[in-house]
Design a protein around this motif. Structure first.
Motif, PDB file in Angstrom:
ATOM      1  N   TYR A 223      43.097  23.784  46.194  1.00 51.57           N
ATOM      2  CA  TYR A 223      42.216  23.236  47.972  1.00 51.57           C
ATOM      3  C   TYR A 223      41.575  22.293  48.214  1.00 51.57           C
ATOM      4  CZ  TYR A 223      39.859  25.397  52.058  1.00 51.57           C
ATOM      5  OH  TYR A 223      39.081  25.737  52.967  1.00 51.57           O
TER       6      TYR A 223
ATOM      7  N   VAL B  86      41.053  18.360  50.835  1.00 54.05           N
ATOM      8  CA  VAL B  86      40.403  19.063  51.404  1.00 54.05           C
ATOM      9  C   VAL B  86      39.282  17.416  51.489  1.00 54.05           C
ATOM     10  CG1 VAL B  86      39.003  19.967  53.231  1.00 54.05           C
ATOM     11  CG2 VAL B  86      41.087  20.689  52.513  1.00 54.05           C
TER      12      VAL B  86
ATOM     13  N   ALA C 131      45.243  24.042  54.901  1.00 54.02           N
ATOM     14  CA  ALA C 131      44.017  24.386  54.740  1.00 54.02           C
ATOM     15  C   ALA C 131      43.475  25.336  54.866  1.00 54.02           C
ATOM     16  CB  ALA C 131      43.450  22.585  54.405  1.00 54.02           C
TER      17      ALA C 131
ATOM     18  N   THR D  65      33.031  23.636  51.490  1.00 54.46           N
ATOM     19  CA  THR D  65      34.515  23.869  52.883  1.00 54.46           C
ATOM     20  C   THR D  65      35.213  25.123  52.556  1.00 54.46           C
ATOM     21  OG1 THR D  65      35.695  22.776  50.858  1.00 54.46           O
ATOM     22  CG2 THR D  65      35.312  21.607  52.906  1.00 54.46           C
TER      23      THR D  65
ATOM     24  N   LEU E 275      35.056  24.478  56.502  1.00 60.26           N
ATOM     25  CA  LEU E 275      35.906  23.216  56.492  1.00 60.26           C
ATOM     26  C   LEU E 275      35.846  22.945  58.401  1.00 60.26           C
ATOM     27  CD1 LEU E 275      38.720  22.408  55.749  1.00 60.26           C
ATOM     28  CD2 LEU E 275      39.439  24.362  56.567  1.00 60.26           C
TER      29      LEU E 275
ATOM     30  N   LEU F 275      47.425  20.510  48.013  1.00 60.81           N
ATOM     31  CA  LEU F 275      47.467  22.029  48.277  1.00 60.81           C
ATOM     32  C   LEU F 275      48.657  23.074  48.115  1.00 60.81           C
ATOM     33  CD1 LEU F 275      46.354  21.544  51.886  1.00 60.81           C
ATOM     34  CD2 LEU F 275      45.240  21.986  50.483  1.00 60.81           C
TER      35      LEU F 275
ATOM     36  N   TYR G 261      45.564  28.820  54.364  1.00 56.05           N
ATOM     37  CA  TYR G 261      45.497  28.550  52.456  1.00 56.05           C
ATOM     38  C   TYR G 261      45.297  30.009  51.966  1.00 56.05           C
ATOM     39  CZ  TYR G 261      45.821  26.762  47.604  1.00 56.05           C
ATOM     40  OH  TYR G 261      45.935  26.433  46.535  1.00 56.05           O
TER      41      TYR G 261
END
Lengths: 805, 103
Positions: A357, A361, A296, A569, A105, A352, A299
């Motif tokens: 997820y 992102v 995120a 990610t 990420l 999200l 998350y």
């Protein structure tokens, strides 16, 4: 909608290798722009390019480093590297860390932020050319980049808050770049106050969440702000319910304002008062995605509560649809893009909220590129036409061919035309919503259908903008002397709520009506120079590969399962996170004596795993926790309690409606605007609905009446009265203290200073005079008297010596 | 030989000189009294040499007396020059008349 069969996910191998020296020194990427900001601020004016060369050079170095870090995290799925210093003890055994967390990420955000920032730095050299505070502008751009990277690399929530506030500050300073005009200063204040209000929520949320983490003892109590520990505690199911729900809701409040979610998005359109490169960098690509990024990051915590996820999804859905609708009636091109940004941020938030997820992102990533492209393109147009208003443009395709095709590429990406970046990311959001719906959660259906409708709206307003700007006859007559967007008269409407009450936009300037005049000798609009075009072309070209990174290599058309946006990610906790409110929930790992212990069955996991009778190892899911249930779930009808859905695949049932929405949007816009008669814009003739949209759902008016008026006209006045009139406590107190001090000093003067000190000094002088008057007579000038004294002295000496001998 | 006689002589000479220095108004006489005091010291030097250090082959006391005589001659030269200048400026050699260096 049970057709979204789950995809066979490989159990992701966590990264176990040694991080490269580049990753270990990625803090340099953060520090560089701070140094560059300092150097530009101190010496920029003396340099040949007024500081731009420092900014661009630093960014280029950072960009290369960030690409390296991004590549390493991309090629090593489930990457993880964390390093931190104990910054300061906070008391109570809590340590405040200063650290960096590099995982997929982070790598993704690094690539996004540095790329867009580099493009904006290059672009601004021409766009801001000749500005009085050119150097200041570059210093602020560098400072902003620094702040954003502090947030991105933070390994704990407090450090994140530091970066979060710093980006807010830079945003404020840059929105108010043309502060000489009151409306721009007001826009800056509005942005600052709105986000600051919500940041209080963010801090409260961080404190609540960390208190929940700290209650687990051990290392959790030592560094309760640490993101890794927080997420580990969450996936182990160890966090208290209250910390999850209240903490995440308060944090979400901060994200609502920062990421322009309804109803706190009101500052974002006004923020367009800043220079266009700023809008591209801060208010489209990076800062406004900070809220999405933070959600995120946390998350795994979010996933613990269906209530919070539903709230996130509802806010996102409302934002994506209503924000898009407002864009339909805007005349200011930057406002169109601003509302489009609001709408796209709604997509990310909604994604999200429905368990997508990766999709959320991913959309953040792709959107950053093509929205920056669109903003920079609009800047190029504004630079040429000297107006923000589409009613002053028209027919620019002939004059500005490069801007035209890059703008079209950006618009196609935004509208989700097949094979562009937005197509992959938006479809993935819809697929994710579909999976959520398969799990029997109604928000999945809502996000799917509203998202589809939102895609239609998006396509329509972008097609409208393109037809109005680039087709038909050039209507520009309207030349501002100063040229730049910040000086544009239309901005005067929005920022100050008082002017919102005006007949804003209802009476539009009739396009060829010659308002302003005097532009004829100015000649036709001309294409921008190379420094503007290069970033445009680069971003336009990038609009394709950033999409491919996540979507193009669908597994069912020969794509890579081992390396795609999802594996990029994914973090280890995300990989193992499950939704407790879905069937077959199995917490991953556990918290023993304040230590996070990975399950023993997880063969690539911890050496520290104690494996005290884990049922997981006995269960038939032995080959990695997440592979088997996914496969099993896929067989019996598609229930997944896993966050990751596996490598992306092609879904015809999403592709077809999305393509239909695109075709309908473009076709509709062509039918209405294609013949170049924008004055008959039907979006402006929908009666009450148009008014509702133009007044932006009256949110500004409500905010004005409910917040600004009470504070400014009542609270502020009352506070001022109570202190200024001398009637109330504060003034009395101040006056009393003043009188007392005056008396004390007067008596000190009279006694201590005048008598004691002055008396001492004068007395010393007087006594010296008295004695000298008497002693001077010894010096008579009579030599014989001196001789007598000499003899007397000798006699006395002789006597003394004789007496002692 | 008893030390009494030379000591008595030198004491008498010294007291006479001291009296002259303290009491005379004429500066020439004051200078002459100073010479008396110096000569009293010379007598002491020579007498003590002879009485207490008779074997001293360097005859230090007598040599020192010779130095004193030489220095006294120089001193009288300087002193008489001052007196001469005083007389030129003031038309007087009275020490009471030169009291410029007073408060």
């Amino acid at each position: 909608m049970s057709s979204f069969l789950l995809l066979a996910a490989e159990g992701l191998e966590p990264f176990t290798g040694e991080p490269s020296a580049l990753v270990r020194s990625s803090w340099i990427i953060v520090v560089l722009p701070l140094l560059s900001a300092a150097v530009i601020a101190a010496f920029g004016r003396l340099m040949p390019m007024k500081g731009a060369e420092v900014g661009i050079g630093t960014l280029a170095v950072m960009w290369v480093m960030a690409l390296g870090v991004g590549w390493e995290t991309f090629t090593n799925p489930v990457y993880f590297y964390e390093n931190s210093l104990a910054w300061a003890p906070l008391g109570g055994g809590i340590t405040l860390e200063l650290g960096m967390l590099v995982d997929g990420l982070t790598g993704m955000m690094l690539v996004l932020v540095t790329t867009v920032s580099l493009m904006v730095h290059v672009y601004s050299r021409e766009y801001m050319h000749g500005e009085e505070r050119f150097t200041y502008f570059y210093a602020m751009l560098s400072l902003f980049t620094f702040s954003m990277l502090v947030l991105v690399l933070a390994n704990n929530t407090l450090q994140g808050v530091v970066g979060w506030e710093l980006v807010g500050l830079c945003s404020y300073l840059l929105i108010g770049f043309y502060w000489q005009e009151k409306s721009n200063a007001d826009a800056a204040n509005k942005a600052f106050l709105t986000t600051k209000f919500a940041d209080v929520g963010l801090i409260v949320g961080v404190i609540i969440l960390s208190s929940g983490v700290g209650s687990l003892g051990g290392e959790f109590a030592e560094t309760p702000f640490n993101l890794t520990l927080t997420n580990q505690a969450a996936v182990a199911g160890a966090l208290p319910e209250f910390a999850i729900v209240a903490g995440m809701l308060f944090i979400f409040l901060g994200c609502v304002a920062k990421s322009g979610q309804m109803p706190l998005h009101v500052w974002l359109p006004d923020a367009m008062a800043g220079p266009t490169p700023v809008s591209a960098l801060i208010h489209a690509a990076t800062m406004v995605t900070a809220g999405i990024f933070l959600i995120a990051r946390l998350y795994p915590v979010l996933a613990q509560s269906l209530t919070v996820m539903n709230i996130v999804a509802v806010v996102g859905v409302i934002t994506l649809f209503l924000g898009g609708l407002v864009a339909l009636v805007q005349d200011d091109i930057k406002k169109v893009l601003a509302y489009s940004t609001v709408s796209q941020l709604g997509y990310m938030m909604a994604a999200l909220g429905v368990g997508s997820y990766t999709a959320g992102v991913f959309h953040l990533f792709t959107h950053g590129f093509f929205k920056a492209l669109l903003f920079l393109g609009s800047g190029s147009l504004i630079h040429a036409v000297h107006s923000n208003n589409m009613s002053d443009m028209g027919g620019l395709r002939k004059y500005m061919p490069h801007t035209f095709w890059t703008f079209v590429v950006g618009s196609l990406a935004l509208a989700g035309f097949p094979l562009t970046a937005g197509f992959f990311s938006k479809d993935e959001v819809l697929v994710g919503a579909g999976i959520w719906s398969d799990n029997g959660l109604v928000m999945g259906d809502v996000v799917f259908w509203v998202g589809l409708a939102g895609a239609l709206v998006t396509t329509f307003y972008m097609a409208r903008a393109i037809f109005l700007i680039f087709f038909g006859e050039h209507r520009g007559a309207h030349h501002d002397e100063h040229g730049h967007d910040g000086h544009d008269g239309d901005d005067a409407h929005a920022p100050e709520p008082t002017t919102v009450v005006d007949e804003q936009g209802v009476e539009r300037p009739v396009p060829a009506g010659g308002a302003g005049g005097g532009g004829d000798h100015h000649g036709d609009p001309h294409e921008s120079g190379r420094q503007i075009l290069v970033p445009l072309v680069a971003l336009a070209l990038l609009s394709f590969p950033v999409g491919f990174s996540g979507g193009f290599l669908w597994t069912n058309v020969g794509g890579s399962e081992a390396m795609n946006f999802e594996t990029w990610t994914a973090t280890e906790v995300i990989d193992h996170a499950q939704y407790p409110f879905l069937a077959d929930y199995e917490p991953w790992g556990e918290v023993v004596d304040g230590e996070f212990v990975k399950p023993a069955s997880d063969d690539h996991g911890g050496d520290g795993a104690t494996g005290e009778g884990e049922e997981a190892s006995a269960a038939p899911l032995a080959s990695g926790v997440n592979a088997a249930p996914l496969a099993a779930a896929a067989e019996d009808g598609g229930v997944s309690n896993h966050v990751l859905h596996g490598a992306p695949t092609f879904h015809l049932e999403v592709f077809v409606p999305a393509l239909l929405a695109f075709i309908i949007g473009v076709g509709g816009a062509f039918a209405i605007y294609g013949r170049g008669r924008p004055e008959r814009d039907p979006t402006l003739h929908m009666g009450g609905f148009t008014t509702l949209l133009e007044r932006k759902y009256y949110l500004d008016d409500i905010g004005y009446a409910a917040v600004v008026v009470p504070v400014r006209d009542h609270l502020a006045r009352w506070t001022s009265d109570s202190s200024n009139d001398g009637r109330y406590a504060i003034d009395k107190l101040v006056a009393g203290v003043g009188t007392l001090t005056k008396r004390l000093s007067l008596s000190t003067y009279r006694t201590l200073d005048q008598k004691v000190i002055d008396g001492g000094v004068n007395g010393a002088a007087l006594s010296a005079a008295w004695w000298s008057e008497r002693l001077k007579r010894i010096q008579s000038g009579d030599v014989q008297r001196y001789a007598g004294a000499l003899v007397a002295g000798t006699v006395v000496l002789v006597l003394v010596i004789a007496a002692n001998a | 030989m008893s030390p009494l006689a030379p000591l008595a002589l030198s004491t008498f000479l010294f007291c006479t000189g001291l009296y002259g220095v303290m009491a005379r108004r004429n500066s020439v006489l004051v200078l002459m009294s100073v010479e008396l005091m110096l000569n009293a010291v010379n007598i002491n030097l020579v007498a003590f040499q002879g009485l207490f250090y008779p074997g001293d082959i360097n005859v230090s006391g007598q040599v020192l007396a010779l130095f004193v005589i030489a220095v006294a001659a120089a001193e009288v030269g300087v002193g008489l020059a001052i007196v001469l200048n005083m007389f030129r400026n003031r038309a007087s050699v009275n020490v009471d008349d030169v009291d410029l260096m007073r408060w």
